[in-house]
Every structure is written in structure tokens, then in C-alpha cells.
Design a protein around this motif. Structure first.
Motif, PDB file in Angstrom:
ATOM      1  N   TYR A  77      11.681  -2.836 -14.172  1.00 14.70           N
ATOM      2  CA  TYR A  77      11.988  -1.792 -13.292  1.00 14.70           C
ATOM      3  C   TYR A  77      12.956  -0.819 -14.034  1.00 14.70           C
ATOM      4  O   TYR A  77      12.940   0.477 -14.055  1.00 14.70           O
ATOM      5  CB  TYR A  77      12.585  -2.289 -12.009  1.00 14.70           C
ATOM      6  CG  TYR A  77      13.373  -1.498 -11.084  1.00 14.70           C
ATOM      7  CD1 TYR A  77      12.826  -0.667 -10.327  1.00 14.70           C
ATOM      8  CD2 TYR A  77      14.761  -1.247 -11.426  1.00 14.70           C
ATOM      9  CE1 TYR A  77      13.579   0.224  -9.350  1.00 14.70           C
ATOM     10  CE2 TYR A  77      15.416  -0.401 -10.545  1.00 14.70           C
ATOM     11  CZ  TYR A  77      14.942   0.287  -9.771  1.00 14.70           C
ATOM     12  OH  TYR A  77      15.562   1.648  -9.083  1.00 14.70           O
ATOM     13  N   ASP A 106      12.235   5.533  -8.243  1.00 18.43           N
ATOM     14  CA  ASP A 106      11.790   4.873  -7.222  1.00 18.43           C
ATOM     15  C   ASP A 106      10.747   5.290  -5.978  1.00 18.43           C
ATOM     16  O   ASP A 106       9.961   4.429  -5.308  1.00 18.43           O
ATOM     17  CB  ASP A 106      13.147   4.687  -6.078  1.00 18.43           C
ATOM     18  CG  ASP A 106      14.178   3.818  -6.878  1.00 18.43           C
ATOM     19  OD1 ASP A 106      13.576   2.713  -7.522  1.00 18.43           O
ATOM     20  OD2 ASP A 106      15.465   3.817  -6.736  1.00 18.43           O
ATOM     21  N   ASP A 107      10.807   6.705  -5.721  1.00 18.75           N
ATOM     22  CA  ASP A 107       9.802   7.492  -5.200  1.00 18.75           C
ATOM     23  C   ASP A 107       8.373   7.026  -5.806  1.00 18.75           C
ATOM     24  O   ASP A 107       7.392   6.637  -4.719  1.00 18.75           O
ATOM     25  CB  ASP A 107      10.089   8.816  -5.079  1.00 18.75           C
ATOM     26  CG  ASP A 107      11.250   9.280  -4.701  1.00 18.75           C
ATOM     27  OD1 ASP A 107      11.630   8.685  -3.628  1.00 18.75           O
ATOM     28  OD2 ASP A 107      11.798  10.474  -5.061  1.00 18.75           O
ATOM     29  N   HIS A 156       7.377   3.279  -5.010  1.00 18.87           N
ATOM     30  CA  HIS A 156       7.316   2.958  -3.275  1.00 18.87           C
ATOM     31  C   HIS A 156       5.847   3.363  -2.818  1.00 18.87           C
ATOM     32  O   HIS A 156       5.539   3.050  -1.828  1.00 18.87           O
ATOM     33  CB  HIS A 156       8.416   3.891  -2.661  1.00 18.87           C
ATOM     34  CG  HIS A 156       9.828   3.366  -2.502  1.00 18.87           C
ATOM     35  ND1 HIS A 156      10.803   3.786  -2.417  1.00 18.87           N
ATOM     36  CD2 HIS A 156      10.049   1.919  -2.630  1.00 18.87           C
ATOM     37  CE1 HIS A 156      11.882   3.019  -2.653  1.00 18.87           C
ATOM     38  NE2 HIS A 156      11.521   1.822  -2.909  1.00 18.87           N
ATOM     39  N   THR A 157       5.214   4.372  -3.519  1.00 21.82           N
ATOM     40  CA  THR A 157       3.749   4.771  -3.338  1.00 21.82           C
ATOM     41  C   THR A 157       2.971   3.903  -3.840  1.00 21.82           C
ATOM     42  O   THR A 157       1.677   3.740  -3.344  1.00 21.82           O
ATOM     43  CB  THR A 157       3.518   6.059  -4.049  1.00 21.82           C
ATOM     44  OG1 THR A 157       3.352   6.110  -5.440  1.00 21.82           O
ATOM     45  CG2 THR A 157       4.550   7.199  -3.628  1.00 21.82           C
TER      46      THR A 157
END
Length: 288
Positions: free
Chosen positions: A160, A179-180, A183-184
């Protein structure tokens, strides 16, 4: 020939839509549908930010400033019927009017199809300089296998912070965060990391639109300390191969900004991508 401020939005919108469908007048910043063009003209522009040329009561050219912020604009145009001296003189006059109306604007961005009739030499009348070329490339079948053993692995939580840092450093102005992207992730979105010597040296992100049978590669980056080592080639080859394993994918598309066509040939065309669109970007810089 008359130069007039924004008016008759329906007629101007239709003119823009028809002309922008032609390579010789294509401008990247203009929407693709009539309703979107009308909405933009109504809500974004005014009599100080948009002008059109009229000859014998017929629209023969347009030019507009769409504000990004106080100091920066995207240029709608130039779109003109021809490149006669009369037309070019009127275009130059419209340009001066727009600059005069917006004294705080420092940067004007112009993006034209490579076959635009005002590309390159004629655009110098607006004192805009070449910045880069935006390429759209596509491939319709999996690339040929390579002997080189890939060093790719799907993203997982232990990586990460390394991924987060690499993305932030590579795309400092992007609205999409690490992070975007994370999250997908799922069936239609994949993130692969290039790992060697225990280090994350690159990443590539792909997205699949099943309704269009299309996969796109919106983000890829390699660490600046490890460039020119074939990492980008391996990442693109691997992600493209993986995308075609999805039963709905018929095409993989990627957008690339570059000043050197040779880089496109050495990397993307070597994998099998073909250029399907090419837009030249220019910038006017206001000097006080």
C-alpha cells in the motif's frame, strides 16, 4: 466579415458540432454532443469570452476562452471555414479581443487534431508554441508472447505505502488518488505492480467497460530511478495480455502524451498498438 460576441446559441452550437466532426477543424476541448455544446455555451461563456465571425449572415468561424481558473483557459477553436488572409486577420482580431477582455489570463491551452488546417505554422499568428502530442492507441488482439520473464504481481495490502507514494509522486496534479484506485479494484479494474529486488518499481492500472468491450489503461508509472530499463514495456505487455483474458474485451486503448514519435514506436507499437488519433497541444504564455 463581421466579428460578433456570443449570440444565437442554437445556430453556433450546430456550426461547432458539424465543424468539430472534421479532422481539419477538430478541437479536443469541445464536447461531442449538441446538447453538451449548448449547455457549455449557455453556462460557461458570455459576450466577453466568446466571439464568432459572420460573412453574408453565415457563421464562418468561432473562438472562445473556457476558464480553468483565474489565470488559465482552454481555447474553443480556432474553428474556421478557410485559411484566407481575411479569415486569419479576423481570427487574430478575435484573439486580441479575448486577451484584452481577460487581462489576468496567463496561459491559453490549444489542442488541435494533427490534420487541423490551422496547425503549426498558421497557429503562430496567435503566438502559441508547441508543447506535446496526445496519442490515442489501440490493439485488437493479445500481444505476442515474450521470452522475458515478467516481474508483475497483482496489488495487495503489503504494498500500500509503496504504491501510494509512487502514484502521488507520478501524478501530483491528478484528482484520482491511490486510495481511489484501490477502492475500484475488482472484476473490471486491476492494479499490477512491477516488483524487483523487493522494491515496487512501477505499476499499471486497467479498467474494463464491458458495454463497450473495451479496456483502458488510464494510469501507469515507473519510479524515476529505474526508467529506461524496459519496465514500462513489461507492464504494458502484461496488463494488455491480462485484459484480453476477459471475455468481454475486444479492444485495449491507451492515451499517451509525448514529444517524440520514436518513443511511441519503441514501446507501444512494438507491443502491437496502433495510433488511432493524434492531437497536437500548444500553449500561449502571456508576457507582461
Amino acid at each position: 466579415m463581421n466579428i460578433l460576441p456570443l449570440n444565437h446559441i442554437d445556430e453556433i452550437s450546430t456550426y461547432i458540432l458539424d465543424k468539430n466532426a472534421e479532422n481539419k477543424n477538430y478541437v479536443e476541448f469541445i464536447p461531442r454532443t449538441l446538447d453538451e455544446i449548448k449547455l457549455k455555451l449557455t453556462n460557461t461563456f458570455d459576450e466577453q469570452s466568446f466571439y464568432y465571425m459572420e460573412d453574408n449572415q453565415e457563421i464562418v468561424g468561432i473562438l472562445g476562452f473556457e476558464k480553468i481558473d483565474t489565470h488559465e483557459v482552454n481555447v474553443w477553436g480556432p474553428i474556421v471555414n478557410d485559411t484566407s488572409d481575411e479569415t486569419l486577420n479576423a481570427l487574430e482580431e478575435m484573439w486580441k479581443l479575448l486577451l484584452s477582455n481577460h487581462p489576468d489570463v496567463q496561459f491559453c491551452h490549444i489542442a488541435l487534431h494533427k490534420d487541423h488546417q490551422l496547425n503549426n505554422s498558421k497557429l503562430k499568428r496567435l503566438h502559441a508554441g508547441y508543447v506535446k502530442t496526445h496519442y490515442t492507441l489501440e490493439i485488437q488482439q493479445p500481444p505476442l508472447a515474450i521470452d522475458e520473464h515478467h516481474q508483475m504481481t497483482p496489488y495487495s495490502k503489503p504494498y500500500y505505502y509503496a504504491f501510494h507514494k509512487l502514484h502521488a509522486n507520478s501524478f501530483k496534479d491528478s484528482d484520482i488518488s491511490a486510495d481511489d484506485i484501490i477502492h475500484t479494484l475488482g472484476d473490471n479494474h486491476a492494479l499490477y505492480l512491477y516488483i524487483a529486488e523487493g522494491l515496487v518499481k512501477g505499476y499499471i492500472y486497467s479498467s474494463i467497460q464491458t458495454s463497450e468491450q473495451l479496456a483502458t489503461i488510464p494510469y501507469l508509472a515507473s519510479h524515476h530511478d529505474y526508467r529506461k530499463q524496459g519496465i514500462a514495456f513489461q507492464m504494458i505487455h502484461y496488463a494488455t495480455t491480462e485484459a484480453f483474458k476477459h471475455e468481454d474485451v475486444q479492444t485495449v486503448r491507451i492515451h499517451v502524451d509525448s514529444k517524440k514519435h520514436e518513443q511511441i514506436q519503441l514501446l507501444y507499437e512494438k507491443i502491437g498498438f496502433k495510433i488511432v488519433d493524434e492531437t497536437h497541444h500548444f500553449k500561449y504564455v502571456h508576457t507582461y
